[in-house]
Scaffold this motif. Structure first.
Motif, PDB file in Angstrom:
ATOM      1  N   TYR B 119       0.424  -1.316  -0.314  1.00 24.89           N
ATOM      2  CA  TYR B 119      -0.191  -0.173   0.296  1.00 24.89           C
ATOM      3  C   TYR B 119       1.138   1.325  -0.371  1.00 24.89           C
ATOM      4  O   TYR B 119       0.812   2.278   0.592  1.00 24.89           O
ATOM      5  N   GLY B 120       2.521   1.574  -0.304  1.00 21.78           N
ATOM      6  CA  GLY B 120       3.290   2.655  -0.608  1.00 21.78           C
ATOM      7  C   GLY B 120       2.853   3.447  -1.566  1.00 21.78           C
ATOM      8  O   GLY B 120       3.607   4.457  -1.605  1.00 21.78           O
ATOM      9  N   CYS B 121       2.246   2.229  -2.365  1.00 19.62           N
ATOM     10  CA  CYS B 121       1.825   3.749  -4.002  1.00 19.62           C
ATOM     11  C   CYS B 121       0.718   3.772  -3.973  1.00 19.62           C
ATOM     12  O   CYS B 121      -0.592   2.878  -4.157  1.00 19.62           O
ATOM     13  N   GLY B 122       0.060   5.345  -4.297  1.00 26.38           N
ATOM     14  CA  GLY B 122      -1.862   5.175  -4.405  1.00 26.38           C
ATOM     15  C   GLY B 122      -1.485   6.387  -5.728  1.00 26.38           C
ATOM     16  O   GLY B 122      -0.580   6.507  -6.282  1.00 26.38           O
ATOM     17  N   VAL B 123      -2.695   6.458  -5.959  1.00 28.85           N
ATOM     18  CA  VAL B 123      -3.069   7.455  -7.153  1.00 28.85           C
ATOM     19  C   VAL B 123      -4.244   8.129  -6.799  1.00 28.85           C
ATOM     20  O   VAL B 123      -5.743   8.134  -6.635  1.00 28.85           O
ATOM     21  N   VAL B 124      -4.698   9.667  -6.692  1.00 30.95           N
ATOM     22  CA  VAL B 124      -5.565  10.671  -6.673  1.00 30.95           C
ATOM     23  C   VAL B 124      -5.826  11.579  -8.246  1.00 30.95           C
ATOM     24  O   VAL B 124      -4.601  12.310  -8.256  1.00 30.95           O
ATOM     25  N   THR B 125      -6.883  11.296  -8.177  1.00 30.30           N
ATOM     26  CA  THR B 125      -6.427  12.977  -9.960  1.00 30.30           C
ATOM     27  C   THR B 125      -8.124  13.331  -9.588  1.00 30.30           C
ATOM     28  O   THR B 125      -8.944  13.222  -9.394  1.00 30.30           O
ATOM     29  N   SER B 126      -7.722  14.424 -11.048  1.00 32.65           N
ATOM     30  CA  SER B 126      -9.569  15.292 -10.554  1.00 32.65           C
ATOM     31  C   SER B 126     -10.217  14.876 -12.032  1.00 32.65           C
ATOM     32  O   SER B 126      -9.290  14.349 -12.535  1.00 32.65           O
ATOM     33  N   ASN B 127     -11.487  15.328 -12.100  1.00 26.21           N
ATOM     34  CA  ASN B 127     -11.876  15.266 -13.239  1.00 26.21           C
ATOM     35  C   ASN B 127     -13.779  16.537 -12.948  1.00 26.21           C
ATOM     36  O   ASN B 127     -14.156  16.002 -11.483  1.00 26.21           O
ATOM     37  N   ARG B 354      -9.892  25.749 -21.732  1.00 21.00           N
ATOM     38  CA  ARG B 354      -9.831  25.097 -20.740  1.00 21.00           C
ATOM     39  C   ARG B 354      -9.841  23.567 -20.604  1.00 21.00           C
ATOM     40  O   ARG B 354     -11.558  23.198 -21.398  1.00 21.00           O
ATOM     41  N   LEU B 355      -9.546  22.723 -20.029  1.00 17.81           N
ATOM     42  CA  LEU B 355      -9.369  21.512 -19.365  1.00 17.81           C
ATOM     43  C   LEU B 355     -10.364  20.796 -18.396  1.00 17.81           C
ATOM     44  O   LEU B 355      -9.694  19.776 -17.977  1.00 17.81           O
ATOM     45  N   PHE B 356     -10.726  21.565 -17.700  1.00 16.22           N
ATOM     46  CA  PHE B 356     -11.239  21.336 -17.286  1.00 16.22           C
ATOM     47  C   PHE B 356     -10.379  20.870 -15.594  1.00 16.22           C
ATOM     48  O   PHE B 356      -9.814  21.063 -15.264  1.00 16.22           O
ATOM     49  N   GLY B 357     -10.629  19.217 -15.262  1.00 15.37           N
ATOM     50  CA  GLY B 357     -10.450  18.461 -14.430  1.00 15.37           C
ATOM     51  C   GLY B 357      -8.344  18.450 -14.470  1.00 15.37           C
ATOM     52  O   GLY B 357      -7.574  18.929 -13.564  1.00 15.37           O
ATOM     53  N   GLY B 358      -8.010  18.561 -15.898  1.00 11.77           N
ATOM     54  CA  GLY B 358      -6.686  18.677 -16.133  1.00 11.77           C
ATOM     55  C   GLY B 358      -6.433  19.721 -16.398  1.00 11.77           C
ATOM     56  O   GLY B 358      -4.967  20.240 -16.416  1.00 11.77           O
TER      57      GLY B 358
END
Lengths: 84, 428
Positions: B119-127, B354-358
């Motif tokens: 569990y040492g690597c994760g991922v958090v993104t926006s959209n 404009r790319l919104f969450g990106g």
């Protein structure tokens, strides 16, 4: 008519894609779908398209209980025979 | 968990807080697929804005988009993933893979190493908009052919969290993960949340944001915002801080970044682009409340979080709404922070829409490369800056100057504000 392995491969590929590394052939009819890289959603999608193509109706419960390609073919062909 | 006083809560976080550095960048932008191509376009002023070409948009009141041309998903994505992914997820997977390769990090391998674990690597993104094109197609099947014809993959392909989920599965990013949805501020909020996960013991977190919703239904939905430019000239449709500012151009894409705890990153010999030194988010009061918008406060809080002052900021990557009132508000915030003409300000998003969450993660990528190369990428197309703004806008051509600290600002519709302070590795 009998639904063949070729029919299943066509539908499965259309529904859930294909990779070069694992392909479904007569050699791995008894290999679990999960080992072939197809999860329960892939099988539900495949069953839905099977229904459109071949008018065979499996319930979601039946589909999620299927583990191998051979079982899948047995089920759909049994259902097709029932319907005929 | 016991209740703690605010002071007791803040102290351990501030003193024992891990340093968060960026070690990998992946980009999918209308003016370049891949970090290098996009950065060259950004410095050269090459725009990715153009008319809709995938369908007849002649009867739409707004017809310009920032579209990524020539993206062939099958060249990048395993065949098994194609039937279950919207275009936005495919773009996220491509940029995510680029970022991890750029960081020379394989989370599956890292999981085997001391200090990482499963569990040492994760991922958090926006959209911000989900899987629009996929859903458009499936909803059309629903009302033309019936529910039996709708793809089972619609169940998740539409969903804001799907990019995080697919990236997690593909790269075995099993640690604390999540998705932030706060319209166009979300990309910075994702980076802030990713940084927080390092305090939970995560060593590496893939973060950033991606959006794509330029299909007919997606464009109609953007039109409903009332904020789109009606211009047909790609060079002048989106002109933030210009006297001709009259709306935005929607684009697709974003950036993925590899965020690592610094000691772990150095231990594995990773190249460091820079530090995420500060982050903060605020919410603006409702329109007409008489209270000030929250952007300035977000910037001040992010600077306080970084331990730096306004005098340390060498460049600002502005939100750059392209709407006169919002531009006035941002210019006022920048004047209040830095004084008139007090800091170079730029908006390379004038080349992408404009790319919104990106969008904001792409600005963070631009800030990191600006620090690396000692160059501020220009704002495109601004020939008539609003004199009252009193901004030192970097216009037309890049400005070469040593840079150590960048401030990235983002606003999302509905009141979201966020700010990130990026610091060069030499300065950190």
């Amino acid at each position: 008519m009998t639904i063949t392995l070729d029919d299943l491969v066509l539908v499965l590929t259309e529904c859930a894609g294909a990779d070069d590394d694992v392909t479904l052939t007569g050699q791995n009819l008894d290999v679990p779908f999960t080992d072939l890289g197809y999860d329960s959603l892939a099988l539900l999608e495949t069953a839905a398209l099977m229904k459109q193509r071949f008018a065979v109706d499996l319930t979601d419960e039946e589909v999620t209980g299927i583990e191998t390609p051979r079982e899948f073919l047995d089920r759909v062909n049994h259902a097709a025979a029932q319907a005929a | 968990m016991t209740l703690a006083t605010p002071a007791a809560q803040e102290t351990p976080e501030r003193t024992g807080r891990p340093t968060a550095v960026i070690t990998g960048i992946g980009v999918a932008a209308p003016n370049g697929l891949g970090t290098e191509q996009w950065w060259q376009s950004t410095l050269q002023g090459t725009s990715g804005i153009g008319p809709v070409v995938d369908y007849d948009a002649s009867r739409y009141p707004s017809r310009l988009v920032g579209r990524i041309d020539g993206f062939e998903a099958a060249e990048h994505i395993p065949g098994r993933l194609l039937p279950q992914t919207d275009r936005v997820t495919r773009l996220a997977l491509v940029a995510g893979a680029e970022a991890l390769a750029d960081a020379d990090a394989d989370p599956a391998e890292l999981a085997e190493q001391d200090g990482y674990g499963e569990y040492g690597c994760g991922v958090v993104t926006s959209n911000a908009t989900g899987g629009f094109e996929f859903t458009h197609r499936e909803i059309r099947k629903l009302w033309t052919q019936g529910p039996q014809q709708v793809s089972v993959y619609e169940s998740f392909a539409w969903f804001y969290a799907v990019n995080t989920g697919q990236l997690s599965i593909r790269h075995k990013l099993r640690g604390p993960s999540g998705v932030l949805v706060s319209e166009q501020a979300g990309g910075l909020d994702a980076i802030g949340q990713s940084r927080r996960t390092l305090r939970q013991g995560v060593k590496l977190s893939l973060t950033g944001g991606m959006d794509s919703s330029l299909d007919p239904w997606g464009l109609v939905s953007h039109l409903a915002s009332g904020r789109l430019s009606r211009s047909d000239d790609p060079a002048t449709a989106y002109l933030p801080f210009d006297t001709r500012a009259a709306g935005q151009v929607p684009g697709e894409g974003g950036a993925m970044l590899v965020l690592e705890e610094e000691t772990a990153a150095r231990a594995r010999g990773a190249r460091v682009y820079g530090e995420i030194a500060g982050y903060a988010a605020t919410f603006s009061p409702r329109p007409g409340s008489g209270r000030p918008p929250g952007l300035e406060r977000a910037a001040r809080l992010a600077l306080a979080d970084s331990g730096l002052g306004v005098e340390d900021v060498d460049v600002v990557f502005a939100d750059a709404a392209g709407l006169p009132t919002a531009d006035d508000e941002e210019a006022a915030a920048l004047r209040a922070l830095f004084g008139p003409y007090g800091v170079p300000v730029t908006a390379p998003k004038t080349l992408t829409g404009r790319l919104f969450g990106g969008g904001a993660p792409l600005d963070v990528a631009a800030a990191l490369l600006a620090l690396r190369d000692g160059v501020i990428p220009p704002t495109a197309g601004i020939d008539r800056p609003v004199p009252e703004h009193r901004l030192d806008l970097v216009r037309g051509t890049p400005r070469h100057t040593p840079l150590r600290t960048a401030l990235v600002l983002a606003r999302g519709h509905g009141g979201f504000n966020a700010a990130v302070v990026v610091r060069s590795p030499e300065a950190a």
